[in-house]
Enzyme design. Structure first.
Site, short mmCIF file in Angstrom:
data_model
loop_
_atom_site.label_atom_id
_atom_site.label_comp_id
_atom_site.label_asym_id
_atom_site.label_seq_id
_atom_site.Cartn_x
_atom_site.Cartn_y
_atom_site.Cartn_z
N SER A 91 0.84 -1.19 0.00
CA SER A 91 0.00 0.00 0.00
C SER A 91 0.88 1.25 0.00
O SER A 91 1.65 1.44 -0.94
CB SER A 91 -0.95 -0.03 1.20
OG SER A 91 -1.97 0.93 1.07
N ASP B 98 -8.87 -5.49 -5.29
CA ASP B 98 -8.42 -4.46 -4.35
C ASP B 98 -9.37 -3.26 -4.39
O ASP B 98 -9.53 -2.61 -5.41
CB ASP B 98 -7.00 -4.02 -4.72
CG ASP B 98 -6.33 -3.22 -3.62
OD1 ASP B 98 -7.00 -2.36 -3.00
OD2 ASP B 98 -5.14 -3.47 -3.36
N HIS C 230 -6.91 -5.84 -0.88
CA HIS C 230 -5.83 -5.04 -0.30
C HIS C 230 -5.37 -5.73 1.00
O HIS C 230 -6.17 -6.33 1.71
CB HIS C 230 -6.37 -3.65 0.02
CG HIS C 230 -5.34 -2.58 0.12
ND1 HIS C 230 -4.69 -2.08 -0.98
CD2 HIS C 230 -4.85 -1.91 1.19
CE1 HIS C 230 -3.86 -1.13 -0.60
NE2 HIS C 230 -3.92 -1.02 0.71
#
Length: 423
Positions: A260, A357, A390
């Site tokens: 991330s 995601d 994610h």
């Protein structure tokens, strides 16, 4: 069991079934334009998708207990059973999808590194590679400790107090030539996160196999404005280069990873060795990186291709992270994007992203990888994982452990190639 107790148990069972079907549907369906609901959807999809078989086991066990006790003989409980049955079919699908990770990533590695990429490793290093995953690992998703690994905690690498501390995951066994180093940069939207919270499955796995892993904190927004975050990452690289030999590490080989915001910072660091604006006061320090593995990173802060116009990060970035608008400082916004620094001298890179995601869309990774493959003279591997959310590799799961195996393959290959080039 009294009538009231019977109704209460049936109601709880129905509620759990409803939550289960919502979580399973969230993990299967790719839904992204959710605005304020995106975090709720993400958590439901993330925890269901990565723990699918565990959810299936406890739900079947609960149903068996209630059936044995006679609590499934009213309409509400039977409706709950119907919902659970639908959820179980979805959970089985999710588990099978996760089990396919090995095939997908092995194919990506062969495409990027060559069909026989493992043959470039010595027999000794080939023996540390794994193809399968252990149920004893993913059935205990939050159990991270592994035999033969010790941790040196809270070592200062710069003058930023708690935000400039690092941990070292130290192998028990020695390795000829010193341990190659992996630097881990945590995520958290540039505003939250700690070095102890992410990538532990990967770091413990590598440390067991003769890698020295370093996890860092860095300054966070809104207390600090960009580029403080990348400056700290560069300081950490410089510290590793100067000091890691004291811990048995090889300062000449440093790989970097992160997810991330950590994917953004790790890829940015890998692409900008020696860039003066990111190294104020230590411009001469060697901050080069020998390999990079960014997970679900943000690669274009200005979203130049309008990939996420309806879910833009621009206001959050302007207010909290950059602390200026694009109009006020276009040069800073441009230089903050890894996509702006793609060049032919980039180190080998393994980019990993999930198709589902919710927080950072997969199209951004595809665009970045395409640019890297067109420009870089080194290997660029892209692993796109169907159904992955994610932060999927924060804890052990079937998908996580297969991904850890694939990353180990890539890093061992990168180190072997580096050793060959040096010799």
């Amino acid at each position: 069991m009294t009538v009231v107790e019977h109704l209460l148990v049936s109601g709880i069972y129905f509620f759990l079934a409803l939550m289960s079907i919502i979580g399973t549907a969230s993990a299967i369906v790719q839904a992204r334009r959710l605005y304020w609901a995106a975090p709720l959807y993400f958590f439901a999809a993330w925890l269901t998708g990565e723990l699918a078989l565990i959810h299936l086991l406890w739900q079947v066990a609960l149903t068996a207990v209630l059936a044995f006790s006679g609590a499934l003989d009213n309409g509400l409980a039977q409706l709950g059973l119907g919902l659970f049955a639908l959820s179980w079919m979805g959970l089985v699908y999710l588990q099978i999808q996760a089990m396919d990770t090995q095939r997908i990533l092995r194919r990506a590695l062969r495409r990027g590194l060559g069909i026989d990429y493992r043959s470039s490793l010595s027999p000794e290093r080939q023996r540390v590679l794994e193809d399968g995953v252990r149920a004893s690992s993913w059935m205990k998703p939050f159990s991270m400790f592994r035999e033969g690994v010790r941790v040196h905690s809270h070592i200062s690498y710069a003058d930023g107090g708690k935000r400039n501390l690092l941990d070292i995951y130290h192998p028990h066994e020695s390795r000829e030539g010193g341990y190659p180093v992996l630097l881990q940069v945590h995520g958290g939207g540039w505003m939250i996160g700690e070095k102890e919270q992410q990538a532990k499955p990967l770091m413990y796995h590598l440390a067991q196999r003769g890698w020295l892993c370093v996890a860092i904190n860095y300054r966070l927004s809104p207390t600090a404005a960009f580029p403080a975050h990348i400056v700290d990452v560069k300081k950490a690289i410089a510290w590793v280069r100067d000091n890691i030999s004291q811990y048995g590490g090889n300062p000449d080989f440093i790989a970097i990873t992160g997810g991330s915001a950590g994917g953004h910072l790790s890829s940015l660091a890998a692409l900008t060795p020696g860039l003066a604006e990111f190294q104020p006061g230590f411009e001469e320090a060697d901050t080069s990186i020998q390999a990079a593995v960014p997970f679900y990173g943000v690669y274009d802060l200005i979203d130049r291709y309008e990939i996420r116009p309806e879910m833009s990060m621009e206001k959050m970035l302007s207010d909290k992270v950059m602390q200026c608008t694009r109009e006020e400082n276009p040069e800073l916004w441009e230089s903050s994007s890894p996509l702006a620094h793609v060049h032919e001298g980039a180190p080998p890179m393994f980019v990993i992203h999930g198709t589902h995601d919710t927080l950072v869309w997969v199209e951004e990774a595809r665009t970045f990888v395409s640019a890297m493959q067109n420009a870089s003279k080194q290997a660029v591997v892209y692993g796109e994982l169907p159904g992955a959310q994610h932060a999927f590799e924060v804890f052990h799961s079937v998908r996580t452990d297969h991904t850890v195996n694939a990353v180990t393959d890539f890093l061992e290959w990168s180190h072997a190639r580096w050793c060959d080039a040096r010799d």
